[in-house]
Design a protein around this motif. Structure first.
Motif, PDB file in Angstrom:
ATOM      1  N   GLU A   1       0.837  -1.198   0.000  1.00  0.00           N
ATOM      2  CA  GLU A   1       0.000   0.000   0.000  1.00  0.00           C
ATOM      3  C   GLU A   1       0.872   1.247   0.000  1.00  0.00           C
ATOM      4  O   GLU A   1       0.511   2.270  -0.568  1.00  0.00           O
ATOM      5  CB  GLU A   1      -0.930  -0.005   1.225  1.00  0.00           C
ATOM      6  CG  GLU A   1      -2.129  -0.925   1.063  1.00  0.00           C
ATOM      7  CD  GLU A   1      -2.895  -0.658  -0.249  1.00  0.00           C
ATOM      8  OE1 GLU A   1      -3.197   0.517  -0.539  1.00  0.00           O
ATOM      9  OE2 GLU A   1      -3.174  -1.642  -0.961  1.00  0.00           O
ATOM     10  N   PHE A   2       2.009   1.148   0.662  1.00  0.00           N
ATOM     11  CA  PHE A   2       2.949   2.277   0.656  1.00  0.00           C
ATOM     12  C   PHE A   2       3.268   2.677  -0.782  1.00  0.00           C
ATOM     13  O   PHE A   2       3.214   3.850  -1.143  1.00  0.00           O
ATOM     14  CB  PHE A   2       4.232   1.889   1.391  1.00  0.00           C
ATOM     15  CG  PHE A   2       5.338   2.911   1.273  1.00  0.00           C
ATOM     16  CD1 PHE A   2       5.454   3.939   2.197  1.00  0.00           C
ATOM     17  CD2 PHE A   2       6.253   2.842   0.226  1.00  0.00           C
ATOM     18  CE1 PHE A   2       6.468   4.886   2.074  1.00  0.00           C
ATOM     19  CE2 PHE A   2       7.267   3.776   0.105  1.00  0.00           C
ATOM     20  CZ  PHE A   2       7.374   4.804   1.031  1.00  0.00           C
ATOM     21  N   GLU A   3       3.578   1.677  -1.616  1.00  0.00           N
ATOM     22  CA  GLU A   3       3.952   1.971  -2.996  1.00  0.00           C
ATOM     23  C   GLU A   3       2.766   2.495  -3.782  1.00  0.00           C
ATOM     24  O   GLU A   3       2.898   3.419  -4.575  1.00  0.00           O
ATOM     25  CB  GLU A   3       4.507   0.713  -3.673  1.00  0.00           C
ATOM     26  CG  GLU A   3       5.885   0.342  -3.167  1.00  0.00           C
ATOM     27  CD  GLU A   3       6.677  -0.474  -4.172  1.00  0.00           C
ATOM     28  OE1 GLU A   3       6.052  -1.130  -5.035  1.00  0.00           O
ATOM     29  OE2 GLU A   3       7.913  -0.459  -4.092  1.00  0.00           O
TER      30      GLU A   3
ATOM     31  N   LEU B   1       0.466   9.688  -5.281  1.00  0.00           N
ATOM     32  CA  LEU B   1       1.025  10.987  -4.937  1.00  0.00           C
ATOM     33  C   LEU B   1       1.860  11.553  -6.081  1.00  0.00           C
ATOM     34  O   LEU B   1       1.789  12.738  -6.414  1.00  0.00           O
ATOM     35  CB  LEU B   1       1.917  10.797  -3.714  1.00  0.00           C
ATOM     36  CG  LEU B   1       2.022  11.966  -2.768  1.00  0.00           C
ATOM     37  CD1 LEU B   1       0.936  11.856  -1.713  1.00  0.00           C
ATOM     38  CD2 LEU B   1       3.384  11.960  -2.114  1.00  0.00           C
ATOM     39  N   ARG B   2       2.643  10.675  -6.673  1.00  0.00           N
ATOM     40  CA  ARG B   2       3.514  11.110  -7.776  1.00  0.00           C
ATOM     41  C   ARG B   2       2.688  11.482  -9.004  1.00  0.00           C
ATOM     42  O   ARG B   2       3.044  12.385  -9.753  1.00  0.00           O
ATOM     43  CB  ARG B   2       4.523  10.009  -8.119  1.00  0.00           C
ATOM     44  CG  ARG B   2       5.490   9.680  -6.990  1.00  0.00           C
ATOM     45  CD  ARG B   2       6.679  10.626  -6.959  1.00  0.00           C
ATOM     46  NE  ARG B   2       7.377  10.570  -5.688  1.00  0.00           N
ATOM     47  CZ  ARG B   2       8.520   9.903  -5.485  1.00  0.00           C
ATOM     48  NH1 ARG B   2       9.082   9.244  -6.456  1.00  0.00           N
ATOM     49  NH2 ARG B   2       9.098   9.925  -4.302  1.00  0.00           N
TER      50      ARG B   2
ATOM     51  N   LEU C   1      10.130  17.987  -7.836  1.00  0.00           N
ATOM     52  CA  LEU C   1      11.006  16.890  -8.272  1.00  0.00           C
ATOM     53  C   LEU C   1      11.269  15.908  -7.132  1.00  0.00           C
ATOM     54  O   LEU C   1      11.275  16.276  -5.960  1.00  0.00           O
ATOM     55  CB  LEU C   1      12.335  17.459  -8.783  1.00  0.00           C
ATOM     56  CG  LEU C   1      12.237  18.315 -10.049  1.00  0.00           C
ATOM     57  CD1 LEU C   1      13.597  18.894 -10.404  1.00  0.00           C
ATOM     58  CD2 LEU C   1      11.668  17.504 -11.209  1.00  0.00           C
ATOM     59  N   ASP C   2      11.485  14.668  -7.521  1.00  0.00           N
ATOM     60  CA  ASP C   2      11.773  13.608  -6.552  1.00  0.00           C
ATOM     61  C   ASP C   2      13.029  12.862  -6.961  1.00  0.00           C
ATOM     62  O   ASP C   2      13.444  12.890  -8.115  1.00  0.00           O
ATOM     63  CB  ASP C   2      10.608  12.619  -6.505  1.00  0.00           C
ATOM     64  CG  ASP C   2       9.365  13.231  -5.897  1.00  0.00           C
ATOM     65  OD1 ASP C   2       9.412  13.601  -4.712  1.00  0.00           O
ATOM     66  OD2 ASP C   2       8.354  13.364  -6.622  1.00  0.00           O
ATOM     67  N   MET C   3      13.572  12.147  -6.007  1.00  0.00           N
ATOM     68  CA  MET C   3      14.703  11.255  -6.284  1.00  0.00           C
ATOM     69  C   MET C   3      14.295  10.276  -7.392  1.00  0.00           C
ATOM     70  O   MET C   3      13.208   9.704  -7.341  1.00  0.00           O
ATOM     71  CB  MET C   3      15.041  10.426  -5.054  1.00  0.00           C
ATOM     72  CG  MET C   3      15.457  11.271  -3.873  1.00  0.00           C
ATOM     73  SD  MET C   3      17.224  11.284  -3.688  1.00  0.00           S
ATOM     74  CE  MET C   3      17.480   9.658  -3.020  1.00  0.00           C
TER      75      MET C   3
ATOM     76  N   LEU D   1       8.112   5.329  -8.241  1.00  0.00           N
ATOM     77  CA  LEU D   1       8.382   4.420  -7.117  1.00  0.00           C
ATOM     78  C   LEU D   1       9.576   4.950  -6.327  1.00  0.00           C
ATOM     79  O   LEU D   1      10.393   5.702  -6.860  1.00  0.00           O
ATOM     80  CB  LEU D   1       8.693   3.007  -7.631  1.00  0.00           C
ATOM     81  CG  LEU D   1       7.544   2.316  -8.366  1.00  0.00           C
ATOM     82  CD1 LEU D   1       8.032   1.045  -9.055  1.00  0.00           C
ATOM     83  CD2 LEU D   1       6.413   1.987  -7.399  1.00  0.00           C
ATOM     84  N   ALA D   2       9.678   4.533  -5.077  1.00  0.00           N
ATOM     85  CA  ALA D   2      10.748   5.024  -4.205  1.00  0.00           C
ATOM     86  C   ALA D   2      12.067   4.338  -4.526  1.00  0.00           C
ATOM     87  O   ALA D   2      12.119   3.140  -4.760  1.00  0.00           O
ATOM     88  CB  ALA D   2      10.381   4.786  -2.747  1.00  0.00           C
ATOM     89  N   LEU D   3      13.122   5.121  -4.531  1.00  0.00           N
ATOM     90  CA  LEU D   3      14.458   4.557  -4.742  1.00  0.00           C
ATOM     91  C   LEU D   3      14.959   3.870  -3.471  1.00  0.00           C
ATOM     92  O   LEU D   3      14.503   4.198  -2.373  1.00  0.00           O
ATOM     93  CB  LEU D   3      15.421   5.690  -5.116  1.00  0.00           C
ATOM     94  CG  LEU D   3      15.694   5.893  -6.598  1.00  0.00           C
ATOM     95  CD1 LEU D   3      14.400   6.011  -7.371  1.00  0.00           C
ATOM     96  CD2 LEU D   3      16.548   7.123  -6.823  1.00  0.00           C
TER      97      LEU D   3
END
Length: 556
Positions: free
Chosen positions: A5-7, A13-14, A108-110, A143-145
């Motif tokens: 769910e986090f992803e 959000l992104r 911007l995001d990582m 997605l988070a790095l």
RNA sequence: GAGCUCGUAGCUCAGUAGGUAGAGCAACGCCCUUUUAAGGCGUGGGUCCUGGGUUCGAGCCCCAGCGAGCUCACCA
């Protein structure tokens, strides 16, 4: 697609951020960015430039890359772009990029891809940085790095999601850059020597050229059962019959066998054949080849593997029997002679005296150190040494007595010598070593030595404790070849599913006349392991075979 | 195929004696115009691989399974 769910919520959000970015007048997924330089080009050209040099006149650049670090500081901020495995810092400030530009920076995001245009300068701490004047959005990471300091450390995730491994662990990237350099150097070496690069069938009706279990497949339109090749060997020799005197092929072989740190079901093999040459010519060629490739890839012939320094330009050549004698247990002060390996009775006597002598030594050792024989003693260094000594002796005793039993059973001198070699020698061949003159019994495709029918003109070479390649003077007598295929067929009937199948067409090719030819195969994955210090073959294969994993949370 | 070890937040890892789950990074909000593993204040986030069992109580102990790493076997 989502692991949690986090992803899923991050993804949503992104998406919202991407909509904000579009509202700022940027394309969500633009098709192009006209960069003036790559990050490595900027570093190469201005990496050492002084502040003064960069100021008069200003150097304007446009570069693109993936954001691998981002540090906002109120009305300004930094980010680090990565491209081609190199990084360049950028500096974005409100008064330079304007309200819209700075609004974009804050979205911007990582992991995002951006392009920037601006001038080069050095920060207070001396780092070469682009002072951004125009910021262009290029693509979003939804997605988070992985953790930015440790990167992706989980070995399983690194193999399964190599795309993440490659941009987060630059060491992993470097391995595959070196792999590409290895292949390029190999091709250069052979091209310069008049070899023709060819591609032969990977789907074969008869999987020949090696002893291995093949994968099977099926062609529907032709209703044809096919095998994935286990070696290109028989096709390459057909080409030598056809008049291509020097050919090589670099491509995948497939063997339906176990996996290990040295085996992947599909692996890359170099095979080459040279007409009018014998195995001595190939020994020299091999030594030159490996040293050349090492130099091209690493700039030196020295490589580090498993904590040991290996010099790929310094080779030792030993016959198989010489190598066995060299590795004979040191406690057996007397080493056997070369002659004692040439007939059944003397080898039997050598083996018998060896294991009897080892048992005597063990008995004496036990008598001299009775305190270690009790299970209750403390584990002192001396006791550990004693236990290791004993274990090594027991391995040797088992080896010698088994070899003797086998000798008595099937009377095959060659197979026993080969077994002794594998047990006693192979894993100790750390520095580059060529082992030549193999017993005929273990070499069905090689040509016998003219003056010694018990041995064939074959060598294998070893490095880092494993086999890297195998070469021999090729059998070119069609009658003899047919006979050997027939023997293999009989072994197949006995249940050996690794025995060769009959290949009538190959025998027919030989019947047109194969010139005297020497051929060799080199395991490219293993060569790359050696050149990159990788302990596992999976570290040098981009997408190694993995088991299925349970499916993740379904998409949307 | 066998043995050993491992599986805790998106990532990297803690988790004591079996007593009801933590840190850093990442994320979200606010502050910050030369930082660089930026910093400060605050917030949210967990089928503890899965399924059984033991127990008043299991991330921890037991059994089975899944996945991975290493070693061995087969092979290059």
């Amino acid at each position: 697609m989502f692991d949690s769910e986090f992803e899923r919520s991050l993804f949503d959000l992104r998406k919202a951020k991407l909509e904000e970015i579009v509202k700022l007048g940027q394309a969500a997924y633009p098709n192009h960015f006209p960069a003036s330089h790559t990050v490595p080009e900027v570093r190469a050209q201005w990496g050492e430039a002084t502040t003064e040099f960069l100021e008069a006149p200003r150097v304007m650049v446009s570069v693109a890359g993936r954001i691998m670090a981002i540090r906002a500081q109120g009305k300004a901020g930094f980010a680090t772009l990565q491209q081609d495995g190199q990084r360049l810092q950028i500096y974005v400030r409100l008064d330079a990029v304007g309200e819209q530009g700075f609004a974009l920076y804050k979205l911007l995001d990582m992991g995002d891809h951006i392009g920037v245009t601006g001038y080069l300068f050095r920060t207070r701490t001396g780092e070469l940085t682009v002072h951004v004047e125009t910021l262009t959005f290029l693509a979003k990471a939804m997605l988070a790095l992985p953790e930015k300091f440790h990167g992706l450390a989980d070995v399983e995730l690194r193999y399964r999601q190599r795309y993440v491994d490659l941009f987060t662990n630059l060491d992993a990237r470097e391995v595959f850059v070196k792999r590409a350099k290895t292949l390029k150097a190999l091709r250069q070496f052979f091209d310069e020597r008049g070899f023709l690069e060819v591609e032969t069938p990977m789907m074969q009706q008869v999987a020949g050229g090696a002893a291995a279990r093949p994968f099977t497949t099926h062609h529907n339109a032709l209703d044809l059962d096919l095998f994935l090749r286990i070696a290109p060997e028989l096709y390459l020799k057909r080409l030598v019959v056809g008049g291509f005197d020097r050919v090589y092929e670099i491509n995948r072989n497939f063997r339906n066998e176990g996996v290990s740190t040295q085996h992947n079901p599909e692996f890359t093999m170099l095979e080459f054949y040279q007409a009018y040459a014998n195995y001595h010519d190939l020994m020299t060629l091999t030594e030159e080849l490996i040293a050349f490739v090492a130099k091209e890839v690493n700039g030196t012939t020295i490589t580090n593997f498993n904590g040991v320094e290996i010099d790929l330009s310094k080779w030792t050549r030993l016959t198989m029997v010489e190598a066995i004698i060299k590795q004979w247990p040191e406690e057996l002060e007397a080493k056997p002679s070369t002659e004692s390996f040439s007939d059944w009775h003397s080898l039997d006597a050598v083996l018998q005296s060896a294991w009897e002598r080892l048992e005597q030594i063990q008995e004496a050792d036990e008598k001299a150190n009775p305190e270690y024989m009790s299970a209750e003693t403390e584990s002192t260094d001396d006791e550990v040494q004693f236990v290791i000594r004993r274990a090594l002796r027991q391995i040797s005793i088992a080896l010698f007595s088994n070899a003797r039993a086998r000798l008595a059973l099937d009377k095959s001198l060659g197979k026993v010598i080969y077994a002794l070699f594998e047990e006693l020698v192979e894993s100790n061949l750390i520095q580059p070593t060529i082992i030549y003159d193999y017993p005929t019994e273990v070499s069905p495709l090689s040509k016998a030595k003219p003056d010694d029918p018990a041995h064939v003109e074959r060598f294998e070479f070893f490095c880092g404790g494993f086999e890297l390649g195998n070469a021999f003077s090729e059998l070119n007598d069609p009658v003899e070849q047919h006979k050997r295929f027939a023997q293999q067929l009989a072994e197949r009937a006995q249940g050996d599913d690794e025995a060769h199948q009959m290949d009538e067409d190959y025998v027919r090719a030989l019947a047109y006349g194969l010139p005297p030819t020497a051929g060799e195969g080199i395991g490219i994955d293993r060569l790359v392991m050696l050149l990159t210090g990788s302990k596992s073959i999976r570290d040098v294969i981009l997408f190694p075979l993995m088991r299925n994993q349970p499916s993740v949370v379904s998409s949307q």
